[in-house]
Design a protein around this motif. Structure first.
Motif, PDB file in Angstrom:
ATOM      1  N   ASN A 194    -102.565   6.042   6.000  1.00  0.00           N
ATOM      2  CA  ASN A 194    -102.037   4.909   5.511  1.00  0.00           C
ATOM      3  C   ASN A 194    -100.459   4.994   5.213  1.00  0.00           C
ATOM      4  OD1 ASN A 194    -101.920   2.030   4.255  1.00  0.00           O
ATOM      5  ND2 ASN A 194    -101.585   3.140   2.365  1.00  0.00           N
ATOM      6  N   ILE A 195     -99.807   3.906   5.520  1.00  0.00           N
ATOM      7  CA  ILE A 195     -98.606   3.869   5.288  1.00  0.00           C
ATOM      8  C   ILE A 195     -98.090   3.021   3.800  1.00  0.00           C
ATOM      9  CG2 ILE A 195     -97.856   2.097   6.964  1.00  0.00           C
ATOM     10  CD1 ILE A 195     -95.327   3.721   7.336  1.00  0.00           C
ATOM     11  N   HIS A 196     -97.283   3.619   3.183  1.00  0.00           N
ATOM     12  CA  HIS A 196     -97.114   3.012   1.892  1.00  0.00           C
ATOM     13  C   HIS A 196     -95.620   2.676   1.761  1.00  0.00           C
ATOM     14  CE1 HIS A 196     -97.708   1.674  -2.265  1.00  0.00           C
ATOM     15  NE2 HIS A 196     -96.629   2.291  -2.717  1.00  0.00           N
ATOM     16  N   PRO A 197     -95.143   1.611   1.432  1.00  0.00           N
ATOM     17  CA  PRO A 197     -93.522   1.476   1.269  1.00  0.00           C
ATOM     18  C   PRO A 197     -92.862   1.825   0.128  1.00  0.00           C
ATOM     19  CG  PRO A 197     -94.731  -0.617   0.913  1.00  0.00           C
ATOM     20  CD  PRO A 197     -95.807   0.155   1.251  1.00  0.00           C
ATOM     21  N   SER A 198     -93.299   3.003  -0.240  1.00  0.00           N
ATOM     22  CA  SER A 198     -92.397   3.644  -1.328  1.00  0.00           C
ATOM     23  C   SER A 198     -92.586   5.249  -1.307  1.00  0.00           C
ATOM     24  CB  SER A 198     -93.188   3.445  -2.798  1.00  0.00           C
ATOM     25  OG  SER A 198     -94.036   4.330  -3.111  1.00  0.00           O
ATOM     26  N   SER A 256    -103.743  -6.421   8.229  1.00  0.00           N
ATOM     27  CA  SER A 256    -103.962  -7.560   7.476  1.00  0.00           C
ATOM     28  C   SER A 256    -103.027  -9.056   7.793  1.00  0.00           C
ATOM     29  CB  SER A 256    -103.865  -7.276   5.923  1.00  0.00           C
ATOM     30  OG  SER A 256    -104.851  -6.538   5.551  1.00  0.00           O
ATOM     31  N   GLY A 257    -101.797  -8.382   8.608  1.00  0.00           N
ATOM     32  CA  GLY A 257    -100.908  -9.349   8.887  1.00  0.00           C
ATOM     33  C   GLY A 257    -100.273  -9.320  10.263  1.00  0.00           C
ATOM     34  N   GLY A 258     -99.075  -9.504  10.203  1.00  0.00           N
ATOM     35  CA  GLY A 258     -98.175  -9.264  11.355  1.00  0.00           C
ATOM     36  C   GLY A 258     -98.436  -8.201  12.291  1.00  0.00           C
ATOM     37  N   GLY A 259     -98.725  -7.212  11.536  1.00  0.00           N
ATOM     38  CA  GLY A 259     -98.910  -5.794  12.251  1.00  0.00           C
ATOM     39  C   GLY A 259     -97.733  -5.164  12.981  1.00  0.00           C
ATOM     40  N   SER A 260     -96.665  -5.225  12.498  1.00  0.00           N
ATOM     41  CA  SER A 260     -95.532  -4.512  12.922  1.00  0.00           C
ATOM     42  C   SER A 260     -95.738  -3.014  13.150  1.00  0.00           C
ATOM     43  CB  SER A 260     -94.259  -4.781  12.408  1.00  0.00           C
ATOM     44  OG  SER A 260     -94.377  -4.316  11.114  1.00  0.00           O
ATOM     45  N   ASN A 261     -96.359  -2.473  12.057  1.00  0.00           N
ATOM     46  CA  ASN A 261     -96.718  -1.080  12.042  1.00  0.00           C
ATOM     47  C   ASN A 261     -97.550  -0.544  13.155  1.00  0.00           C
ATOM     48  OD1 ASN A 261     -95.279   0.664   9.902  1.00  0.00           O
ATOM     49  ND2 ASN A 261     -95.728  -0.989   8.911  1.00  0.00           N
ATOM     50  N   MET A 262     -98.616  -1.445  13.380  1.00  0.00           N
ATOM     51  CA  MET A 262     -99.707  -1.386  14.327  1.00  0.00           C
ATOM     52  C   MET A 262     -98.857  -1.213  15.875  1.00  0.00           C
ATOM     53  SD  MET A 262    -101.063  -3.347  16.993  1.00  0.00           S
ATOM     54  CE  MET A 262    -101.070  -5.114  16.261  1.00  0.00           C
ATOM     55  N   VAL A 263     -97.977  -2.133  16.119  1.00  0.00           N
ATOM     56  CA  VAL A 263     -97.369  -2.335  17.281  1.00  0.00           C
ATOM     57  C   VAL A 263     -96.645  -0.859  17.630  1.00  0.00           C
ATOM     58  CG1 VAL A 263     -95.347  -3.500  18.605  1.00  0.00           C
ATOM     59  CG2 VAL A 263     -97.177  -4.861  17.282  1.00  0.00           C
ATOM     60  N   LEU A 306    -104.622   2.763   8.483  1.00  0.00           N
ATOM     61  CA  LEU A 306    -104.189   1.540   7.917  1.00  0.00           C
ATOM     62  C   LEU A 306    -102.804   1.192   7.831  1.00  0.00           C
ATOM     63  CD1 LEU A 306    -106.252   2.399   4.320  1.00  0.00           C
ATOM     64  CD2 LEU A 306    -107.116   1.583   6.545  1.00  0.00           C
ATOM     65  N   ALA A 307    -102.581   0.051   8.623  1.00  0.00           N
ATOM     66  CA  ALA A 307    -101.253  -0.435   8.744  1.00  0.00           C
ATOM     67  C   ALA A 307    -101.048  -1.809   8.378  1.00  0.00           C
ATOM     68  CB  ALA A 307    -100.959  -0.172  10.335  1.00  0.00           C
ATOM     69  N   GLY A 308    -100.271  -1.910   7.077  1.00  0.00           N
ATOM     70  CA  GLY A 308    -100.118  -3.175   6.457  1.00  0.00           C
ATOM     71  C   GLY A 308    -101.549  -3.758   6.081  1.00  0.00           C
ATOM     72  N   PHE A 309    -102.488  -2.934   5.915  1.00  0.00           N
ATOM     73  CA  PHE A 309    -103.954  -3.281   5.504  1.00  0.00           C
ATOM     74  C   PHE A 309    -104.023  -3.454   4.070  1.00  0.00           C
ATOM     75  CE2 PHE A 309    -108.261  -4.127   6.208  1.00  0.00           C
ATOM     76  CZ  PHE A 309    -109.089  -3.373   5.145  1.00  0.00           C
ATOM     77  N   VAL A 327     -86.547  -0.553   4.797  1.00  0.00           N
ATOM     78  CA  VAL A 327     -87.582   0.399   4.733  1.00  0.00           C
ATOM     79  C   VAL A 327     -88.530   0.322   6.075  1.00  0.00           C
ATOM     80  CG1 VAL A 327     -89.647   1.065   3.485  1.00  0.00           C
ATOM     81  CG2 VAL A 327     -87.557   0.740   2.300  1.00  0.00           C
ATOM     82  N   LEU A 328     -88.868  -1.144   6.315  1.00  0.00           N
ATOM     83  CA  LEU A 328     -89.814  -1.281   7.342  1.00  0.00           C
ATOM     84  C   LEU A 328     -89.183  -0.754   8.774  1.00  0.00           C
ATOM     85  CD1 LEU A 328     -92.469  -2.751   7.928  1.00  0.00           C
ATOM     86  CD2 LEU A 328     -91.124  -4.897   8.548  1.00  0.00           C
ATOM     87  N   VAL A 329     -88.025  -0.804   8.996  1.00  0.00           N
ATOM     88  CA  VAL A 329     -87.461  -0.100  10.148  1.00  0.00           C
ATOM     89  C   VAL A 329     -87.944   1.433  10.084  1.00  0.00           C
ATOM     90  CG1 VAL A 329     -85.176   0.750  11.212  1.00  0.00           C
ATOM     91  CG2 VAL A 329     -85.588  -1.645  10.312  1.00  0.00           C
ATOM     92  N   GLN A 330     -87.813   2.086   8.967  1.00  0.00           N
ATOM     93  CA  GLN A 330     -88.429   3.530   9.000  1.00  0.00           C
ATOM     94  C   GLN A 330     -89.690   3.634   9.075  1.00  0.00           C
ATOM     95  OE1 GLN A 330     -85.892   5.686   9.101  1.00  0.00           O
ATOM     96  NE2 GLN A 330     -84.596   4.012   9.202  1.00  0.00           N
ATOM     97  N   GLU A 331     -90.375   2.463   8.553  1.00  0.00           N
ATOM     98  CA  GLU A 331     -92.010   2.673   8.570  1.00  0.00           C
ATOM     99  C   GLU A 331     -92.258   2.879  10.297  1.00  0.00           C
ATOM    100  OE1 GLU A 331     -94.289  -0.201   6.695  1.00  0.00           O
ATOM    101  OE2 GLU A 331     -92.518  -0.415   4.811  1.00  0.00           O
ATOM    102  N   HIS A 332     -91.564   2.143  10.977  1.00  0.00           N
ATOM    103  CA  HIS A 332     -91.605   2.064  12.392  1.00  0.00           C
ATOM    104  C   HIS A 332     -91.452   3.405  13.119  1.00  0.00           C
ATOM    105  CE1 HIS A 332     -91.886  -2.697  12.184  1.00  0.00           C
ATOM    106  NE2 HIS A 332     -92.765  -2.155  11.328  1.00  0.00           N
TER     107      HIS A 332
END
Ligand code: GRF
Length: 195
Positions: A106-110, A8-15, A85-88, A169-174
């Protein structure tokens, strides 16, 4: 395995996912699609030579099924085996989920089952949690509720704000999503835990 990624946005998880799909990785990206034509991740995917599609959910008003029908047209044209789903940021109807049940992640930030839904980092701070993190899970009809495929934990530090915690958290998502997807595509269903 053919992997399509929804953003839905910047897509850093997609990258992070696309960058992991090299060499002997069991997946390869066949489509990056978004509910927002202006999503920054679309340009990143195109630059990587990946097919992209955008369906603006706002043009469908409240007709969620019509939006999903248009999105599905692009997804089915790419014929993916797995949907990530990545930031969707759109809630999917049970009908859509049913089409991909058992092959949608899906990835969820919790650290699910804590804090399904939004504003996860602020909620962790408000609760005084000593740690936070992210979860990769299989998508089912219940929001943020499916079988957990992996989790990564981070400490909550004194003075943390929702933004500073989100960044940690985002660093760990990646790290987590690529590892969890590789594990999943290899047929393994034992949840992974990243230190
Ligand atoms: C991030 O807040 C992440 O925690 C969540 O979606 C948001 C955007 O992610 N998964 P991305 O940079 O678009 O992948």
């Amino acid at each position: 395995k053919r992997v399509a990624i929804l953003i839905s946005g910047g897509g850093s998880n997609m990258v992070a996912l696309v960058n992991s799909m090299t060499g002997d990785h069991p997946g390869r990206p066949v489509l990056v699609a978004s509910n927002d034509p202006a999503a920054g991740g679309l340009a990143k995917a195109a630059a990587a030579g990946i097919a992209t599609a955008a369906v603006d959910h706002r043009t469908f008003g409240k007709d969620r099924a019509a939006f999903e029908g248009a999105l599905l047209h692009h997804i089915e044209a790419a014929n993916p085996d797995v949907l990530c789903l990545a930031g969707f940021m759109r809630v999917l109807t049970p009908a859509f989920v049913a089409r991909f049940e058992g092959r949608m992640l899906n990835i969820h930030p919790s650290l699910l089952p804590k804090y399904p839904g939004l504003h996860t980092h602020q909620r962790a701070l408000d609760a005084g949690d000593a740690e936070a993190g992210c979860t990769v899970h299989e998508v089912t009809a219940v929001l943020d509720d499916g079988p957990i495929l992996g989790q990564a934990r981070v400490p909550v530090l004194p003075g943390d704000t929702a933004d500073s915690l989100a960044a940690r958290v985002l660093v760990q998502e990646h790290r987590l999503y690529p590892a969890a997807l590789r594990n999943y595509l290899s047929g393994n269903r034992t949840p992974i835990a990243l230190p």
